[in-house]
Design an enzyme around this catalytic site. Sequence first.
Site: not given
Ligand code: AQP
Length: 339
Positions: A118, A201, A204
């Site tokens: 991140k 993965k 967002k």
């Molecule tokens: N691609 C994914 N596959 C399976 N599980 C996923 N999660 C996130 N992406 C995947 C799971 O979603 C839950 C909530 O995650 P969060 O609130 O940490 O969401 P996030 O980090 O905002 O989602 P992103 O898209 O992963 O954000 P960035 O881009 O910032 O890294 C968690 O249980 C997570 O495992």
Amino acid sequence: MGMATDRPRVLSGIQPTAGSFHLGNYLGAVRQWVALQESHDAFYMVVDLHAITVPQDPKELRANTRLAAAQLLAAGLDPERCTLFVQSHVPEHAQLGWVMNCLTGFGEASRMTQFKDKSAKQGSDRATVGLFTYPILQVADILLYQANEVPVGEDQRQHIELTRDLAERFNGRYGQTFTVPKPHIIKETAKIFDLQDPTAKMSKSTANPKGLVNLLDEPKVTVKKVKSAVTDTDTEIRFDAEAKPGVSNLLTIYSTLTGTGIPELEQKYAGKGYGALKTDLAEVMAEFVTPFRTRTQEYLDDPETLDSILAKGAEKARAVAAETLATTYERIGFLPAKH
Ligand code: AQP
């Protein structure tokens, strides 16, 4: 609620950062939350304290917090069956977070790969100390509720390991205080991949929004994204995560949303080519997101009901969190405040 206490406890959270949840959030985590409320004493929260590890516009943060709660309800969380709340409504998270900060080694925190990913994405100079320590706040989130299981996607596994280590460290130093939790990670959907880059993965913060399926997108946008998903140069529809990551990801999504086994799908599409698979999956997706969008909007149209669900949730959560924090403070040796 009496019977709920005999059940194992689960705790999980989701950030109110992006507006819409994406398909990875739903299949990797939220879908499990919905199932677990039937068998577990479940605590789920919108983690706004985690959201501010990166800059947030105050108005947007407030709106996105309600939006996240509305989406969780639309996905099937039932406030009669689980405790749904907003993290900042329960001040014990920040309080236990500090205690956990003081128990964590700097080197230990530096090994968290999510921070590395991140912070690299936004330029490590701009990363906040909050982003660096967010896994430790997450430890506090989990331990406050004495959770037995934490339903998350694969990307969170290392943080659950850290939680286990810190729980054991505290228990060893001060006496049995915290339940040592286990991750609840469903292998098949633990990592949903980007539709344009099926080795990454779904996230967002992707550079290419065409690979990201947002549940609140117009269904026709979703249909287009599914139809232009990257596959590979042969035409065989077969699950093989190594050799055929794009097709395998589509099969996983299709299978999970419809409850059809992957071998059955392989058979159904034998000799048919990727076009047919994508067209059908696009339809499955549209059928899934359409009612989800409507239900989310219904909750948003009634903010009083939504806020009252969250207020009740916070009250239930605080009762548990306050008890854990009081025990923790006492074990540490903090002088009790006079009442
Ligand atoms: N691609 C994914 N596959 C399976 N599980 C996923 N999660 C996130 N992406 C995947 C799971 O979603 C839950 C909530 O995650 P969060 O609130 O940490 O969401 P996030 O980090 O905002 O989602 P992103 O898209 O992963 O954000 P960035 O881009 O910032 O890294 C968690 O249980 C997570 O495992």
